[in-house]
Design an enzyme around this catalytic site. Structure first.
Site, PDB file in Angstrom:
ATOM      1  N   TYR A   1       5.091   5.291  14.883  1.00  0.00           N
ATOM      2  CA  TYR A   1       3.765   4.677  15.045  1.00  0.00           C
ATOM      3  C   TYR A   1       2.641   5.790  15.273  1.00  0.00           C
ATOM      4  CZ  TYR A   1       0.341   0.859  15.637  1.00  0.00           C
ATOM      5  OH  TYR A   1      -0.830   0.096  15.438  1.00  0.00           O
TER       6      TYR A   1
ATOM      7  N   ASN B   1      -6.296  -1.332   6.905  1.00  0.00           N
ATOM      8  CA  ASN B   1      -5.597  -2.082   8.321  1.00  0.00           C
ATOM      9  C   ASN B   1      -4.392  -2.432   7.955  1.00  0.00           C
ATOM     10  OD1 ASN B   1      -6.104  -4.158  10.461  1.00  0.00           O
ATOM     11  ND2 ASN B   1      -5.380  -5.315   8.704  1.00  0.00           N
TER      12      ASN B   1
ATOM     13  N   VAL C   1       0.888  -1.258   0.243  1.00  0.00           N
ATOM     14  CA  VAL C   1       0.003   0.270  -0.220  1.00  0.00           C
ATOM     15  C   VAL C   1       0.881   1.327  -0.094  1.00  0.00           C
ATOM     16  CG1 VAL C   1      -1.937  -1.206   1.124  1.00  0.00           C
ATOM     17  CG2 VAL C   1      -0.117   0.197   2.418  1.00  0.00           C
TER      18      VAL C   1
ATOM     19  N   LYS D   1      -0.414   6.921  13.277  1.00  0.00           N
ATOM     20  CA  LYS D   1      -1.982   6.601  13.766  1.00  0.00           C
ATOM     21  C   LYS D   1      -2.476   7.934  14.146  1.00  0.00           C
ATOM     22  CE  LYS D   1      -2.027   2.448  13.200  1.00  0.00           C
ATOM     23  NZ  LYS D   1      -2.753   1.828  12.100  1.00  0.00           N
TER      24      LYS D   1
END
Length: 257
Positions: A162, A91, A65, A166
């Protein structure tokens, strides 16, 4: 009584579908009557999952992706093969841990490329198709679910890349929801706590387990099958008047208005 979570006739792209949450979501989509369009870099696992789901219930697309060209080609092929894409579960994600003052730039970039830019590439390609489909007069449902994390709301030690990615997913969700709401394209996110997957093995280890568990009011971790249900809720018409929201699925780890 009709099942309000039924996904009959819905073609839904699931990234990171080869294992963990993505696999569980894909299985539930098919159980609810939908078709799962499986996207991952692990070809063998995708093929095994598609075989298990049964003929005609899944398509396979192998690639990253983080590559916008692959993403657009995957969406175009999915539309051509199925007539329309009705849902997306963003996801796919990776973890590359390091403390902020020691994190190599490439470690930062690898996570941003997959967990944030990859979400945008898929969101944009699928959202463009949904928007154009709505403009043509097609009233079939359109729903995008972006997978975020408590790390995007509270921060996280040793994973600043991360946490940043997010948190960025929350911004993508709200902005896209505002842009596309008039076309009835819904965009929501889910913030998971600790789900029993390969990605959370370290935090569930003996070294960290007790400290993490002490912060969870429900006193347990979740599993992929359990958390796949709220994802499919947001994909379904049971959530037809919900957009731009962040749903916490974490046993009470974060509680607020």
């Amino acid at each position: 009584m009709n099942n309000p979570m039924a996904l009959d006739g819905h073609n839904i792209i699931v990234t990171g579908a080869a294992q963990g949450i993505g696999e569980a979501v894909s299985r539930l989509i098919v159980e609810l009557g939908g078709k799962a369009i499986l996207v991952d870099m692990q070809a063998d696992k995708l093929e095994a999952l598609a075989s298990d789901l049964g003929a005609g219930n899944a398509d396979i697309h192998v690639g990253s992706v983080a590559e916008p060209g692959f993403v657009q080609k995957m969406v175009d092929q999915s539309v051509a093969a199925n007539g329309a894409v009705h849902g997306l579960v963003n996801n796919a994600g990776i973890v590359r841990a390091a403390m902020a003052i020691k994190m190599p730039i490439q470690t930062w970039q690898d996570v941003i490329d997959v967990n944030l830019s990859g979400v945008f590439y898929c969101l944009q390609a699928v959202g463009r198709h949904m928007y154009e489909r709505a403009e043509s007069g097609d009233t079939a449902p359109s729903s995008i679910v972006n997978i975020s994390s408590d790390a995007g709301r509270r921060g996280t030690i040793g994973q600043i890349n991360y946490g940043a990615a997010k948190s960025g997913v929350l911004g993508l969700t709200m902005s896209a929801a505002r842009e596309w709401a008039a076309k009835q394209v819904r965009v929501n996110s889910i913030c998971f706590g600790v789900v029993e997957t390969e990605m959370t093995e370290t935090i569930r280890s003996d070294k960290f387990r007790d400290g993490v568990m002490a912060q969870i009011p429900m006193k347990r971790f979740s599993n992929p099958e359990e958390v796949s249900q709220p994802v499919c809720f947001l994909l379904s018409q049971a959530s037809s008047y919900i957009t731009g929201q962040h749903l916490s699925v974490n046993g009470g780890y974060t509680i607020g208005v």
